[in-house]
Design an enzyme around this catalytic site. Structure first.
Site, short mmCIF file in Angstrom:
data_model
loop_
_atom_site.label_atom_id
_atom_site.label_comp_id
_atom_site.label_asym_id
_atom_site.label_seq_id
_atom_site.Cartn_x
_atom_site.Cartn_y
_atom_site.Cartn_z
N TYR A 9 0.86 -1.20 0.00
CA TYR A 9 0.00 0.00 0.00
C TYR A 9 0.89 1.24 0.00
CZ TYR A 9 -3.89 -3.07 0.80
OH TYR A 9 -4.82 -4.05 0.64
N SER A 10 0.59 2.16 -0.92
CA SER A 10 1.38 3.40 -0.98
C SER A 10 1.12 4.25 0.25
CB SER A 10 0.97 4.24 -2.19
OG SER A 10 1.27 3.58 -3.37
N CYS A 36 0.25 7.55 -11.27
CA CYS A 36 0.01 6.49 -10.28
C CYS A 36 -1.45 6.04 -10.33
CB CYS A 36 0.34 7.00 -8.88
SG CYS A 36 0.26 5.70 -7.63
N GLU A 85 3.97 4.48 -11.46
CA GLU A 85 3.69 3.42 -10.48
C GLU A 85 2.25 2.95 -10.75
OE1 GLU A 85 5.84 2.35 -8.14
OE2 GLU A 85 4.85 2.18 -6.22
N TYR A 108 -0.60 -0.39 -11.11
CA TYR A 108 -0.81 -1.73 -10.54
C TYR A 108 -2.16 -2.29 -10.93
CZ TYR A 108 -2.60 1.78 -7.31
OH TYR A 108 -3.22 2.90 -6.78
#
Ligand code: A2P
Length: 306
Positions: A80-81, A251, A304, A306
């Protein structure tokens, strides 16, 4: 152009075999209005661990959900960022935050609930959590962060690192331009909107653009996505993108980078990309695989997804 020097970071001070135990201090829904997409801002107290002052904004933390999967194996860690600045949530170095969406999906008529996200979302202040990390050494602000302009592109919880980065940039005098472009399905899914609206009122060099994909359509019938702002808000964005000290950060959803890169190519902003193979006249027609092989981010673009 200023040199882009990324700070040295520490990685994996804690591992799955040797995790840190931290306590939840806050767990709040972060959408302003009620939304079927449940997204929470969770703050941990890391006092007494070696994580204090050793996590930078842009890094992530691993979470180890308790229990076992259907095959009897311990659940894997999920990353988790971090959404609090390097100095800590509210400037308190022992507090760090993250932004978590409850994963609830139906697939082949069966309901699936994400193990780690629902575990985290259910936690109450005082509960303990096993964490690992920090992880991530590239999605960081440069050491000389205030020498640059930024265009931040976020979809959904991809907003997490940008919340912390924006807090960090504006903590001290910052006189370049910072643009946050946030995409979500409905207006009810806007995240940290009060904070970003307040920031854009307070600082003329902070620009907050939102792309709501499922309410209205653009004139040509396409959806409002983060990358469509490059066209729709070109008056604001083009002069910033043309400066040689501007960096792009992306992101969120895997795949979002492709639309952004294609639009950068359409606008001939090649300095944000590395073109590995000759491109056809119309890049929009390229399929994802071929496009990925041909186009990579340049050192001025951080991604980034995902
Ligand atoms: P949509 O799903 O309407 O096509 P969330 O994570 O909260 O679901 O938000 C993700 C946002 O990113 C949504 O608005 C979604 O739009 C949008 N999105 C989906 N695919 C892409 C893409 N390839 N590029 C940019 N944005 C995208």
């Amino acid at each position: 152009m200023s040199e882009i020097k990324l700070p040295e970071v520490e990685l994996n001070i804690y591992t799955p075999k040797n995790p840190a135990e931290v306590k939840v201090v806050e767990n709040e829904i972060v959408t302003r209005e009620s939304s079927p997409n449940i997204i929470r801002h969770i703050t941990f107290d890391i006092s007494g661990t070696d994580l204090v002052n050793r996590i930078r904004i842009g890094q992530a933390l691993g979470v180890l959900p308790p229990g076992k999967d259907e095959r009897g194996r311990a659940h894997k860690l999920r990353l988790y960022s971090i959404s609090s600045p390097t100095a800590g949530e509210n400037g308190q170095p022992h507090l760090i935050s993250t932004t978590v969406k409850r994963v609830i999906e139906e697939f082949n008529d069966k309901l699936y609930t994400g193990v780690a996200s629902n575990y985290l979302a259910d936690l109450k202040p005082g509960d303990s959590v096993k964490v690992t990390g920090p992880s991530g050494r590239r999605f960081l602000l440069p050491e000389n962060a205030r020498d640059f302009n930024y265009i931040f592109f976020a979809t959904g919880t991809g907003i997490a690192p940008f919340r912390g980065m924006i807090q960090e940039l504006f903590e001290e005098k910052y006189d370049h331009d910072c643009v946050l472009i946030f995409g979500c399905p409905y207006r009810t899914d806007l995240l940290y909107a009060d904070y970003f609206e307040e920031m854009s009122q307070k600082y003329p060099n902070f620009h907050y653009l939102v792309s709501i994909s499922r309410e209205d359509r653009r004139e040509d019938g396409s959806k409002y996505y983060v990358q469509t702002q490059l066209e729709d808000e070109s008056e604001l964005l083009q002069p910033i993108l043309a400066r040689e000290n501007t960096l792009i950060y992306i992101c969120g959803l895997k795949g979002m980078e492709e639309g952004i890169y294609k639009e950068l190519i359409n606008q001939e902003l090649y300095e944000y990309l590395e073109i590995k193979k000759k491109l056809p006249g119309d890049v929009n027609s390229m399929d994802s695989k071929e496009f990925k092989r041909s186009v990579k981010p340049s050192p001025r673009t951080f991604e980034e997804v995902y």
